[in-house]
Design an enzyme around this catalytic site. Structure first.
Site, PDB file in Angstrom:
ATOM      1  N   ASN A  88       0.801  -1.329  -0.137  1.00 30.21           N
ATOM      2  CA  ASN A  88      -0.013  -0.075   0.012  1.00 30.21           C
ATOM      3  C   ASN A  88       0.962   1.390   0.179  1.00 30.21           C
ATOM      4  OD1 ASN A  88      -2.322   1.912   0.677  1.00 30.21           O
ATOM      5  ND2 ASN A  88      -1.063   2.199   2.420  1.00 30.21           N
ATOM      6  N   SER A 147      -4.136   2.751  -8.784  1.00 26.18           N
ATOM      7  CA  SER A 147      -5.026   4.041  -9.163  1.00 26.18           C
ATOM      8  C   SER A 147      -5.713   4.120 -10.599  1.00 26.18           C
ATOM      9  CB  SER A 147      -3.983   5.167  -8.745  1.00 26.18           C
ATOM     10  OG  SER A 147      -4.510   6.428  -9.202  1.00 26.18           O
ATOM     11  N   TYR A 160       3.770   9.500 -10.449  1.00 32.72           N
ATOM     12  CA  TYR A 160       2.967   8.485  -9.789  1.00 32.72           C
ATOM     13  C   TYR A 160       2.240   7.721 -10.863  1.00 32.72           C
ATOM     14  CZ  TYR A 160      -0.973   7.231  -6.773  1.00 32.72           C
ATOM     15  OH  TYR A 160      -1.859   6.221  -6.172  1.00 32.72           O
ATOM     16  N   LYS A 164       2.261   3.702 -11.008  1.00 34.76           N
ATOM     17  CA  LYS A 164       1.283   2.759 -10.565  1.00 34.76           C
ATOM     18  C   LYS A 164       1.020   1.850 -12.185  1.00 34.76           C
ATOM     19  CE  LYS A 164       0.304   3.659  -6.490  1.00 34.76           C
ATOM     20  NZ  LYS A 164       0.260   2.507  -5.279  1.00 34.76           N
TER      21      LYS A 164
END
Length: 245
Positions: A88, A147, A160, A164
């Site tokens: 996570n 995401s 990011y 991801k």
């Protein structure tokens, strides 16, 4: 979801456990009786949550290669093995968010280290313990938190989103390669949540429009239970959107 389901035999490791979704997962899982080890970088926050929940707190950084094997050793020693790993912990990269042309190489490297390489290293370090759980009939699940930025190209979310997206594909490859060992891999997009990480990314977001991390945590626990032997709480067809085995 009801918290009176007995998870006393379940051994779970959660990274990024002192904030946002990770914090909600630690609290929910321990409330349901699971044995939990969580990882975070800030000592005082780790100590507070360990006292509050009775979970095993591990002070470490999943983005640091040298921290990975100590994490794995502490998880397996403290829990006596591991059935579920939730990767996570996440990094946005540059804060405030920046266009790729304005992103420093080191900021991209940080996002990749925490969001992609760290989960790979920790999964690899714990894979033997996970495979042993699967052989023993307990089941084994790795959840990688994804995401919508892994699928859609949002300007300013380059570091990011790219990390991801890579994690999402890495999860799919792990799932294909581990069918014989019966270790299940899930990539789950928990949605836009009211968390400190989201507040850093979008400071002017209205919290009322965001999902509470406790709701996402409950959905993730249901997704885990749905693929563990003898623990299905609802049909697999009803798993949260964004879940992939």
């Amino acid at each position: 979801m009801p918290t009176d389901i007995d998870l006393s035999q379940l051994r779970v490791a959660v990274t990024g456990g002192t904030s946002g979704l990770g914090l909600a997962l630690v609290r929910l899982l321990t409330a349901m009786g699971a044995r939990v080890a969580f990882v975070a970088r800030t000592g005082p926050a780790v100590a507070r949550l360990a006292r509050e929940t009775g979970a095993q707190g591990i002070i470490a950084d999943v983005g640091r290669k040298e921290d990975i094997h100590p994490i794995a050793l502490q998880v397996t020693a403290g829990l006596g093995g591991v059935d579920v790993l939730v990767n996570n912990a996440s990094s946005l990269g540059p804060v405030p968010l920046a266009l790729l042309a304005d992103t420093e190489c080191e900021q991209l490297e940080e996002a990749l280290a925490i969001n992609l390489v760290g989960p790979f290293r920790l999964t690899r370090a714990l894979f033997g313990a996970l495979a042993a759980s699967a052989r023993d009939g307990r089941g084994a699940v790795v959840v990688n938190i994804s995401s919508d930025a892994a699928v859609s190209a949002y300007p300013g979310w380059g570091a990011y989103g790219a990390s991801k997206a890579a994690l999402r594909h890495l999860t799919a490859i792990w799932a294909e390669e581990t069918q014989e060992e019966r270790v299940r891999f899930l990539s789950i997009d928990p949605g836009d949540m009211d968390t400190p990480l989201h507040a850093l990314a979008v400071p002017d977001a209205d919290p009322a429009t965001l999902k509470q991390p406790e709701l996402s945590a409950a959905e993730i626990v249901q997704a885990i239970l749905a693929v563990l032997p003898g623990r299905a709480e609802r049909p697999a067809a009803e798993l949260p959107v964004g879940t992939a085995a």
